[in-house]
Design a protein around this motif. Structure first.
Motif, mmCIF file in Angstrom:
data_model
loop_
_atom_site.group_PDB
_atom_site.id
_atom_site.type_symbol
_atom_site.label_atom_id
_atom_site.label_comp_id
_atom_site.label_asym_id
_atom_site.label_seq_id
_atom_site.Cartn_x
_atom_site.Cartn_y
_atom_site.Cartn_z
ATOM 1 N N ASN A 1 4.574 1.604 -10.412
ATOM 2 C CA ASN A 1 4.466 2.954 -10.966
ATOM 3 C C ASN A 1 3.850 3.927 -9.964
ATOM 4 N N VAL A 2 2.886 3.444 -9.185
ATOM 5 C CA VAL A 2 2.282 4.293 -8.158
ATOM 6 C C VAL A 2 3.326 4.682 -7.123
ATOM 7 N N ILE A 3 4.084 3.692 -6.654
ATOM 8 C CA ILE A 3 5.119 3.969 -5.645
ATOM 9 C C ILE A 3 6.182 4.901 -6.211
ATOM 10 N N LYS A 4 6.526 4.691 -7.471
ATOM 11 C CA LYS A 4 7.515 5.566 -8.120
ATOM 12 C C LYS A 4 7.080 7.031 -8.033
ATOM 13 N N GLY A 5 5.777 7.270 -8.240
ATOM 14 C CA GLY A 5 5.280 8.632 -8.201
ATOM 15 C C GLY A 5 5.283 9.247 -6.817
ATOM 16 N N LEU A 6 5.463 8.416 -5.791
ATOM 17 C CA LEU A 6 5.470 8.922 -4.419
ATOM 18 C C LEU A 6 6.883 9.130 -3.881
ATOM 19 N N ILE B 1 17.849 5.312 -8.345
ATOM 20 C CA ILE B 1 17.713 6.768 -8.384
ATOM 21 C C ILE B 1 18.285 7.298 -9.697
ATOM 22 N N ASN B 2 17.453 7.970 -10.466
ATOM 23 C CA ASN B 2 17.888 8.555 -11.732
ATOM 24 C C ASN B 2 18.549 9.915 -11.500
ATOM 25 N N ASP B 3 19.226 10.437 -12.538
ATOM 26 C CA ASP B 3 19.957 11.702 -12.398
ATOM 27 C C ASP B 3 19.052 12.865 -12.010
ATOM 28 N N ASP B 4 17.800 12.817 -12.417
ATOM 29 C CA ASP B 4 16.889 13.920 -12.113
ATOM 30 C C ASP B 4 16.172 13.755 -10.785
ATOM 31 N N GLY B 5 16.524 12.736 -10.009
ATOM 32 C CA GLY B 5 15.913 12.526 -8.704
ATOM 33 C C GLY B 5 14.690 11.640 -8.730
ATOM 34 N N THR B 6 14.200 11.284 -9.927
ATOM 35 C CA THR B 6 13.100 10.315 -9.982
ATOM 36 C C THR B 6 13.640 8.938 -9.606
ATOM 37 N N VAL B 7 12.725 8.054 -9.208
ATOM 38 C CA VAL B 7 13.124 6.720 -8.746
ATOM 39 C C VAL B 7 12.431 5.661 -9.599
ATOM 40 N N SER B 8 13.203 4.794 -10.182
ATOM 41 C CA SER B 8 12.643 3.652 -10.907
ATOM 42 C C SER B 8 12.409 2.525 -9.899
ATOM 43 N N VAL B 9 11.177 1.996 -9.888
ATOM 44 C CA VAL B 9 10.795 0.967 -8.914
ATOM 45 C C VAL B 9 10.361 -0.292 -9.668
ATOM 46 N N THR B 10 10.860 -1.425 -9.214
ATOM 47 C CA THR B 10 10.457 -2.713 -9.791
ATOM 48 C C THR B 10 10.086 -3.662 -8.665
ATOM 49 N N LEU B 11 8.877 -4.266 -8.761
ATOM 50 C CA LEU B 11 8.434 -5.293 -7.807
ATOM 51 C C LEU B 11 8.397 -6.628 -8.545
ATOM 52 N N THR B 12 9.145 -7.590 -8.033
ATOM 53 C CA THR B 12 9.269 -8.876 -8.711
ATOM 54 C C THR B 12 8.880 -10.019 -7.781
ATOM 55 N N ASN B 13 7.986 -10.889 -8.279
ATOM 56 C CA ASN B 13 7.649 -12.134 -7.574
ATOM 57 C C ASN B 13 7.090 -13.107 -8.603
ATOM 58 N N ASP B 14 7.929 -14.030 -9.036
ATOM 59 C CA ASP B 14 7.524 -14.985 -10.061
ATOM 60 C C ASP B 14 6.465 -15.963 -9.568
ATOM 61 N N MET B 15 6.241 -15.989 -8.255
ATOM 62 C CA MET B 15 5.245 -16.901 -7.696
ATOM 63 C C MET B 15 3.823 -16.394 -7.933
ATOM 64 N N GLU C 1 6.304 10.828 -0.236
ATOM 65 C CA GLU C 1 5.328 11.908 -0.066
ATOM 66 C C GLU C 1 3.998 11.475 -0.653
ATOM 67 N N ASN C 2 3.024 11.240 0.230
ATOM 68 C CA ASN C 2 1.687 10.850 -0.183
ATOM 69 C C ASN C 2 0.713 11.790 0.530
ATOM 70 N N GLY C 3 0.419 12.911 -0.129
ATOM 71 C CA GLY C 3 -0.385 13.950 0.502
ATOM 72 C C GLY C 3 0.399 14.572 1.653
ATOM 73 N N ALA C 4 -0.202 14.578 2.841
ATOM 74 C CA ALA C 4 0.454 15.155 4.020
ATOM 75 C C ALA C 4 1.417 14.178 4.676
ATOM 76 N N ASP C 5 1.428 12.950 4.174
ATOM 77 C CA ASP C 5 2.318 11.932 4.741
ATOM 78 C C ASP C 5 3.684 12.040 4.063
ATOM 79 N N ILE C 6 4.647 12.678 4.730
ATOM 80 C CA ILE C 6 5.984 12.905 4.159
ATOM 81 C C ILE C 6 7.023 12.312 5.112
ATOM 82 N N LYS C 7 7.837 11.445 4.588
ATOM 83 C CA LYS C 7 8.893 10.830 5.396
ATOM 84 C C LYS C 7 10.178 10.766 4.592
ATOM 85 N N PHE C 8 11.315 10.700 5.300
ATOM 86 C CA PHE C 8 12.628 10.658 4.664
ATOM 87 C C PHE C 8 13.370 9.426 5.165
ATOM 88 N N TYR C 9 13.726 8.546 4.221
ATOM 89 C CA TYR C 9 14.365 7.275 4.570
ATOM 90 C C TYR C 9 15.811 7.267 4.097
#
Length: 454
Positions: A404-409, A375-389, A326-334
């Motif tokens: 963190n931005v994506i987590k908030g969406l 997915i945490n118990d409260d429905g929040t999502v922990s997101v990690t982006l990894t690229n050692d390069m 959910e990013n403003g009016a942009d709402i999608k379900f995956y």
């Protein structure tokens, strides 16, 4: 000879005692009849009252009658009031009804005691040690009191183990004082509990000359002409939620993975919230106590809401983990991380990259090389982006910031389950409410947990 003489003496003495007893009984055979019936009732060691308890009240705003489990009566308390009228009469005594009245019977089965599933007959001995009874008497039946809070100690009615509070503070309990109590529980249809019931229309007057009897045999002999009828109704409000959807039906207002494909209904469960407001503890045991479609719950009258759990699926496949973006009016379900990551990659250059100077010129493939979601118990999502390069100045910091931005969406959904709250207004005693959960009830993607998000 001595032993025989003693035996003979004993026999003669016993005969004398028996003759004396017979003589006394025969000498005064009509003494009791010299008293008027009113005098005998006022001085009797015990009195008996015939009752016919009728439970034919509908449990609905329409025409649904109670079933045999809802009509069952297991225990009861009989309360006698005395006064010049029903409004001011005060509680004289109470006694536990000493007969098993009516267990539930399967349809067509023979009732285990006198009467039917909705009508039972009782000959009850009134409380001892409280005579004389006056001429202005009233009766109140409290039935299925196991979980209600009512009990009898001696000849005294108690509530929650204590004296019943009276409005006038004069230690005299009126019917209105009992009505003012908030009962602990309306019970249930489980065996040996039953739904709490009481008089439908207030206190029922007793005519002593017609309804009170000296002996149990006298009362039973005159049951047909000397009984009192008490109509009772349940304090419980019955609530049932049924699904208007079957597995595989389309859910109009939820589409999947950025396409026009509708989510499919799989199943629903629900739980009533009998008290207004929401706290965490209201929902901690939701998954243990939630009811299936078509199951009923019995609650005290009052304002209520219902929490419904909807489980969706993707076509014929159950969902393990799902994500709402959910990013403003942009709402999608995956329904999985793959289409979600694909969408994030597509939007990298148009949505995010200008906000992250250190990785602004990196490709979407580089930025989203190794994303992980939890997915945490409260429905929040922990997101990690990894690229050692990505070893340039500030690049790893920007990956964390973007995560963190994506987590908030994102909001996470386990097993494709989501929740809705519906207010069902005020529930009235002895009413039945059957509510339908269907496609029109689902206005969009629900919340991820039973507890509403603050």
């Amino acid at each position: 000879m001595i032993r025989k003489a003693n035996i003979l003496t004993l026999c003669l003495l016993l005969a004398t005692l028996l003759l004396t007893a017979c003589y006394d009984y025969d000498r005064y055979p009509h003494d009791a009849e010299e008293l008027s019936k009113e005098e005998r009732l006022a001085n009797a060691d015990s009195l008996y009252l015939n009752l016919q308890i009728v439970n034919t009240s509908d449990v609905t705003r329409a025409t649904e009658s109670g079933n045999h489990l809802e009509n069952a009566i297991y225990d009861g308390i009989l309360c006698i009031f005395e006064g010049t009228d029903a409004a001011t009469a005060t509680l004289k005594n109470a006694t536990a009804i000493d007969q098993l009245i009516s267990n539930p019977n399967p349809t067509g089965a023979t009732p285990r005691v006198g009467g039917t599933e909705t009508e039972v007959n009782i000959t009850q001995r009134l409380a001892e040690g409280t005579h004389a009874y006056g001429s202005n008497l009233y009766v109140l039946a409290l039935l299925n009191t196991t979980e209600s809070g009512f009990s009898v100690v001696g000849n005294t009615l108690k509530f929650d183990g204590a004296a019943i509070p009276d409005a006038n503070n004069d230690n005299k309990i009126t019917y209105s004082d009992i009505q003012a109590l908030s009962i602990n529980s309306v019970g249930s249809t489980d065996e040996h509990v039953g739904l709490y019931m009481t008089n439908t229309s207030g206190l029922v007057p007793i005519t002593p000359d017609s309804h009170l009897f000296d002996t149990e045999n006298d009362a039973a002999t005159h049951f047909s002409t000397g009984h009192l009828t008490i109509n009772v109704s349940r304090a419980a409000a019955k609530v049932m939620i049924v699904s208007g959807l079957v597995s595989g039906d389309n859910i109009t207002n939820i589409t999947l993975n950025g396409t026009s494909t509708n989510a499919k209904f799989h199943t629903m469960r629900w739980m009533l919230i009998p008290e207004p407001g929401y706290t965490d503890e209201d929902f901690t045991d939701f998954h243990q106590k939630a009811l299936a479609s078509g199951q009923a719950v019995y609650v005290k009258p009052g304002t209520s809401s219902v929490v419904v759990e909807l489980q969706i699926k993707d076509g014929s496949f159950l969902i393990d983990e799902a994500y709402k973006y959910e990013n403003g009016a942009d709402i999608k379900f995956y329904t999985s991380t793959k289409p979600l990551v694909d969408y994030l990659k597509e939007g990298w250059t148009s949505t995010f990259h200008n906000f992250f100077e250190a990785i602004r010129l990196r490709t979407a493939a580089e930025v989203f090389r190794n994303p992980t979601f939890y997915i945490n118990d409260d429905g929040t999502v922990s997101v990690t982006l990894t690229n050692d390069m990505l070893t340039g100045e500030g690049e790893q910091e920007d990956l964390v910031s973007l995560s963190n931005v994506i987590k908030g969406l994102l909001t996470g959904y386990r097993d494709g389950k989501m929740y809705y709250t519906f207010s069902i207004g005020t529930l009235a005693a002895n009413n039945s409410y059957t509510l339908t959960f269907d496609d029109s009830s689902i206005i969009g993607i629900g919340r991820p947990t039973p507890t509403p998000i603050p």
